[in-house]
Design a protein around this motif. Structure first.
Motif, PDB file in Angstrom:
ATOM      1  N   ASP A  51       0.834  -1.196   0.000  1.00 38.41           N
ATOM      2  CA  ASP A  51       0.000   0.000   0.000  1.00 38.41           C
ATOM      3  C   ASP A  51       0.873   1.252   0.000  1.00 38.41           C
ATOM      4  OD1 ASP A  51      -2.080   1.775   0.144  1.00 38.41           O
ATOM      5  OD2 ASP A  51      -2.506   1.426   2.263  1.00 38.41           O
ATOM      6  N   VAL A  52       1.112   1.798  -1.184  1.00 39.68           N
ATOM      7  CA  VAL A  52       1.842   3.067  -1.294  1.00 39.68           C
ATOM      8  C   VAL A  52       1.098   3.950  -2.286  1.00 39.68           C
ATOM      9  CG1 VAL A  52       4.075   2.024  -0.773  1.00 39.68           C
ATOM     10  CG2 VAL A  52       3.356   2.246  -3.147  1.00 39.68           C
ATOM     11  N   ALA A  53       1.311   5.228  -2.175  1.00 40.85           N
ATOM     12  CA  ALA A  53       0.653   6.183  -3.066  1.00 40.85           C
ATOM     13  C   ALA A  53       1.198   6.046  -4.483  1.00 40.85           C
ATOM     14  CB  ALA A  53       0.863   7.606  -2.553  1.00 40.85           C
ATOM     15  N   SER A 351      17.582   1.331 -13.801  1.00 41.70           N
ATOM     16  CA  SER A 351      16.935   2.227 -12.862  1.00 41.70           C
ATOM     17  C   SER A 351      16.500   1.493 -11.604  1.00 41.70           C
ATOM     18  CB  SER A 351      15.715   2.854 -13.542  1.00 41.70           C
ATOM     19  OG  SER A 351      15.130   3.840 -12.747  1.00 41.70           O
ATOM     20  N   LEU A 352      16.413   2.228 -10.508  1.00 42.92           N
ATOM     21  CA  LEU A 352      15.934   1.693  -9.242  1.00 42.92           C
ATOM     22  C   LEU A 352      14.417   1.591  -9.244  1.00 42.92           C
ATOM     23  CD1 LEU A 352      18.038   4.084  -6.992  1.00 42.92           C
ATOM     24  CD2 LEU A 352      18.562   1.679  -7.410  1.00 42.92           C
ATOM     25  N   ILE A 353      13.875   0.570  -8.591  1.00 40.80           N
ATOM     26  CA  ILE A 353      12.446   0.555  -8.280  1.00 40.80           C
ATOM     27  C   ILE A 353      12.211   1.535  -7.138  1.00 40.80           C
ATOM     28  CG2 ILE A 353      10.564  -0.814  -7.296  1.00 40.80           C
ATOM     29  CD1 ILE A 353      11.780  -3.271  -8.626  1.00 40.80           C
ATOM     30  N   GLY A 354      11.156   2.350  -7.253  1.00 43.15           N
ATOM     31  CA  GLY A 354      10.797   3.259  -6.174  1.00 43.15           C
ATOM     32  C   GLY A 354       9.356   3.030  -5.751  1.00 43.15           C
ATOM     33  N   ALA A 355       9.128   2.743  -4.450  1.00 42.42           N
ATOM     34  CA  ALA A 355       7.777   2.498  -3.947  1.00 42.42           C
ATOM     35  C   ALA A 355       7.685   3.009  -2.522  1.00 42.42           C
ATOM     36  CB  ALA A 355       7.450   1.007  -3.993  1.00 42.42           C
ATOM     37  N   LEU A 413       8.211  -3.926  -9.905  1.00 43.41           N
ATOM     38  CA  LEU A 413       7.460  -4.313  -8.719  1.00 43.41           C
ATOM     39  C   LEU A 413       5.972  -4.271  -9.009  1.00 43.41           C
ATOM     40  CD1 LEU A 413       6.991  -4.798  -5.646  1.00 43.41           C
ATOM     41  CD2 LEU A 413       7.206  -2.319  -5.337  1.00 43.41           C
ATOM     42  N   SER A 414       5.278  -5.365  -8.686  1.00 46.10           N
ATOM     43  CA  SER A 414       3.822  -5.364  -8.692  1.00 46.10           C
ATOM     44  C   SER A 414       3.352  -5.027  -7.285  1.00 46.10           C
ATOM     45  CB  SER A 414       3.268  -6.731  -9.116  1.00 46.10           C
ATOM     46  OG  SER A 414       1.870  -6.797  -8.862  1.00 46.10           O
ATOM     47  N   LEU A 415       2.776  -3.848  -7.112  1.00 48.11           N
ATOM     48  CA  LEU A 415       2.252  -3.459  -5.807  1.00 48.11           C
ATOM     49  C   LEU A 415       1.017  -4.272  -5.455  1.00 48.11           C
ATOM     50  CD1 LEU A 415       2.644   0.378  -6.350  1.00 48.11           C
ATOM     51  CD2 LEU A 415       3.996  -1.008  -4.772  1.00 48.11           C
ATOM     52  N   ALA A 416       0.356  -4.831  -6.475  1.00 45.67           N
ATOM     53  CA  ALA A 416      -0.859  -5.607  -6.234  1.00 45.67           C
ATOM     54  C   ALA A 416      -0.574  -6.949  -5.583  1.00 45.67           C
ATOM     55  CB  ALA A 416      -1.624  -5.814  -7.548  1.00 45.67           C
ATOM     56  N   ASN A 417       0.627  -7.509  -5.819  1.00 50.50           N
ATOM     57  CA  ASN A 417       0.923  -8.807  -5.211  1.00 50.50           C
ATOM     58  C   ASN A 417       2.216  -8.828  -4.392  1.00 50.50           C
ATOM     59  OD1 ASN A 417       3.045  -9.053  -7.089  1.00 50.50           O
ATOM     60  ND2 ASN A 417       1.831 -10.288  -8.504  1.00 50.50           N
ATOM     61  N   GLY A 418       2.963  -7.734  -4.381  1.00 49.41           N
ATOM     62  CA  GLY A 418       4.169  -7.665  -3.556  1.00 49.41           C
ATOM     63  C   GLY A 418       5.346  -8.448  -4.100  1.00 49.41           C
ATOM     64  N   LEU A 419       5.409  -8.632  -5.430  1.00 45.57           N
ATOM     65  CA  LEU A 419       6.514  -9.368  -6.050  1.00 45.57           C
ATOM     66  C   LEU A 419       7.397  -8.432  -6.853  1.00 45.57           C
ATOM     67  CD1 LEU A 419       4.727 -12.606  -7.365  1.00 45.57           C
ATOM     68  CD2 LEU A 419       6.088 -12.345  -5.265  1.00 45.57           C
ATOM     69  N   VAL A 420       8.703  -8.595  -6.690  1.00 43.34           N
ATOM     70  CA  VAL A 420       9.701  -7.920  -7.521  1.00 43.34           C
ATOM     71  C   VAL A 420      10.076  -8.882  -8.640  1.00 43.34           C
ATOM     72  CG1 VAL A 420      12.046  -7.014  -7.627  1.00 43.34           C
ATOM     73  CG2 VAL A 420      10.613  -6.537  -5.621  1.00 43.34           C
TER      74      VAL A 420
END
Length: 489
Positions: A51-53, A351-355, A413-420
């Motif tokens: 859960d991030v904006a 590039s870095l993933i940012g969340a 990153l899928s924010l919906a399932n928490g997988l990188v």
């Protein structure tokens, strides 16, 4: 070993010289030898949403997260949508005689990409399920002597605008605006010739709109330019430092550019002139490490929340570095410098993933080019997560995965399932298996990996993992394009 080289060379010739002559998808050839490596490792994932904006939607770009290689104008490399969970994965591929790395999705959820070959550059439209080619548009060919595998100029970066038009820098220093037509097909709607502004020897690396709609571009030799879309008027700023990656833009008017020496915030004046607002030099060993395309930071800047911008430097060991990105700040601009990976074995050109406050980085050290991962070759391991402290005054390492090897893939990153998601290649004797890997965002643990192909044609070569609206993962490879999806659930 000699036999292995003959087989690999034959696959190389096939992948680069054989075109997909029909519209229907022709699979990328794998190494014909029986695979000894496991087809699947791990177990299907249970979704654990993060859960991030979400980053703001750019008014002049297609909807997030399908408008450019890094998903949005903040370059977060994160998706609100679900990716594959590893439930009996199935793989489809299409042979294109080129790497279709930078993927976007139009308003009908079709794949639009630029496929870059040894000599050709082509804008293409694909059916997202079958990978059938729906339309094709020939862009100017690659320049003679251009580095085949590590030169991202002239089409490696492009974006889809708010009208579903592809905005593409070309190899002859133009910026094309190409619209879709019924049929489907493509039509050139606008052609900005930048040669008078930057010359014929320089190269356009990337172009993105700022929040006012001006087209901001960067060149390999260090120029930053702004184009007025209606008049085509161009103003430039010469930083005098090499640029090899894309840029990020935000709603305050900032354009964030990383050179081989420093990170910049550029703002474009009301008169259309780009000007440096601030500059911050980062640590640099001065060495182009194996795994980099230049002797500098290999990252496109990642904007984190509304306060920060993050890159990696080129120290030894390499650091994740976070800065406050406002025009004026009280106190220090640099928030933190956190070392990642081992000394003598740390590099990235992705590039870095940012969340939220989290950043994820993969180690590319050892990827000097496709031959580095042929005949069983592998790169140094490492994936790490670094978080900005809650008070915004420092950073800390959350986890380190010291086992997985991601030679050159842009992680997502899928924010919906928490997988990188990233592409993995681990030691397997003389075999060259390529895997889609899924790591737990919270712990860094490998959840599953699935082999999507074997041999040279499946080498990811700096392309990202992209997640489609249909929950499938797409990977641009040297042979063309691969789709990996769950077959159940």
């Amino acid at each position: 070993m000699a036999t292995r080289r003959v087989v690999t060379t034959a696959l190389l010739a096939g992948a680069l010289c054989f075109g997909a002559g029909a519209a229907s998808a022709v699979p990328i050839p794998s190494d014909p030898r029986p695979a000894q490596s496991p087809a699947y490792v791990g177990a299907p994932a249970t979704p654990k949403p993060v859960d991030v904006a979400a980053p703001p939607q750019h008014p002049f770009m297609a909807p997030n997260p399908g408008n450019n290689i890094h998903n949005d104008a903040y370059m977060t490399d994160a998706y609100q949508r679900m990716g594959p969970l590893g439930r009996q994965p199935v793989t489809t591929s299409t042979l294109q005689a080129a790497e279709c790395a930078s993927l976007t999705f139009d308003r009908r959820n079709r794949l639009e990409t630029v496929c870059v070959g040894t000599n050709t550059v082509t804008l293409k439209l694909f059916d997202p399920t079958t990978l059938e080619e729906l339309a094709s548009y020939n862009l100017p060919p690659r320049r003679p002597g251009t580095g085949t595998f590590n030169d991202f100029s002239g089409g490696g970066y492009f974006y889809l605008d708010h009208r579903d038009r592809a905005v593409v820098p070309t190899t002859d220093n133009h910026v094309y605006v190409v619209a879709q037509t019924a049929g489907p097909g493509f039509e050139l709607r606008r052609d900005y010739d930048l040669t008078p502004a930057i010359g014929s020897e320089d190269k356009i690396v990337s172009v993105l709109p700022d929040w006012s709609g001006r087209l901001v571009f960067v060149t390999e030799q260090g120029k930053v330019g702004a184009i007025r879309p209606r008049s085509g008027a161009v103003r430039t700023l010469d930083l005098g430092e090499r640029i090899t990656n894309s840029i990020a833009t935000d709603e305050t008017g900032g354009v964030y550019v990383v050179t081989t020496a420093a990170l910049y915030r550029i703002d474009v004046s009301a008169a259309g002139r780009p000007r440096p607002t601030w500059r911050h030099v980062y640590r640099n060993s001065g060495i182009q490490k194996p795994g980099q395309t230049s002797a500098g930071s290999g990252t496109t800047p990642t904007l984190v929340g509304h306060r920060w911008v993050a890159i990696t430097d080129n120290a030894d060991p390499m650091n994740v570095v976070v800065y406050r990105r406002g025009t004026d700040v009280a106190g220090r601009r640099k928030v933190c410098t956190v070392p990642v990976f081992r000394k003598g074995a740390s590099a990235t050109d992705n590039s870095l993933i940012g969340a939220g406050r989290a950043l994820v980085v993969t180690n590319n050290y050892g990827y000097s080019g496709p031959t580095a991962t042929m005949e069983g070759g592998v790169t140094k391991p490492g994936v790490e997560r670094v978080d900005i402290d809650r008070d915004g005054r420092g950073c800390h390492t959350v986890w380190r995965n010291t086992r997985q090897r991601s030679p050159s893939s842009v992680p997502k990153l899928s924010l919906a399932n928490g997988l990188v998601y990233t592409v993995l290649k681990d030691p397997a004797g003389n075999e060259d298996p390529w895997y889609l890997g899924a790591l737990d965002f919270r712990t860094g643990r490998l959840v599953y990996k699935t082999r999507y192909g074997t041999g040279f044609g499946y080498n990811v070569n700096y392309a990202p993992v992209s997640i489609g609206p249909d929950r499938a993962a797409y990977v641009g490879v040297l042979g063309g394009l691969v789709r990996i999806s769950d077959s159940t659930g």
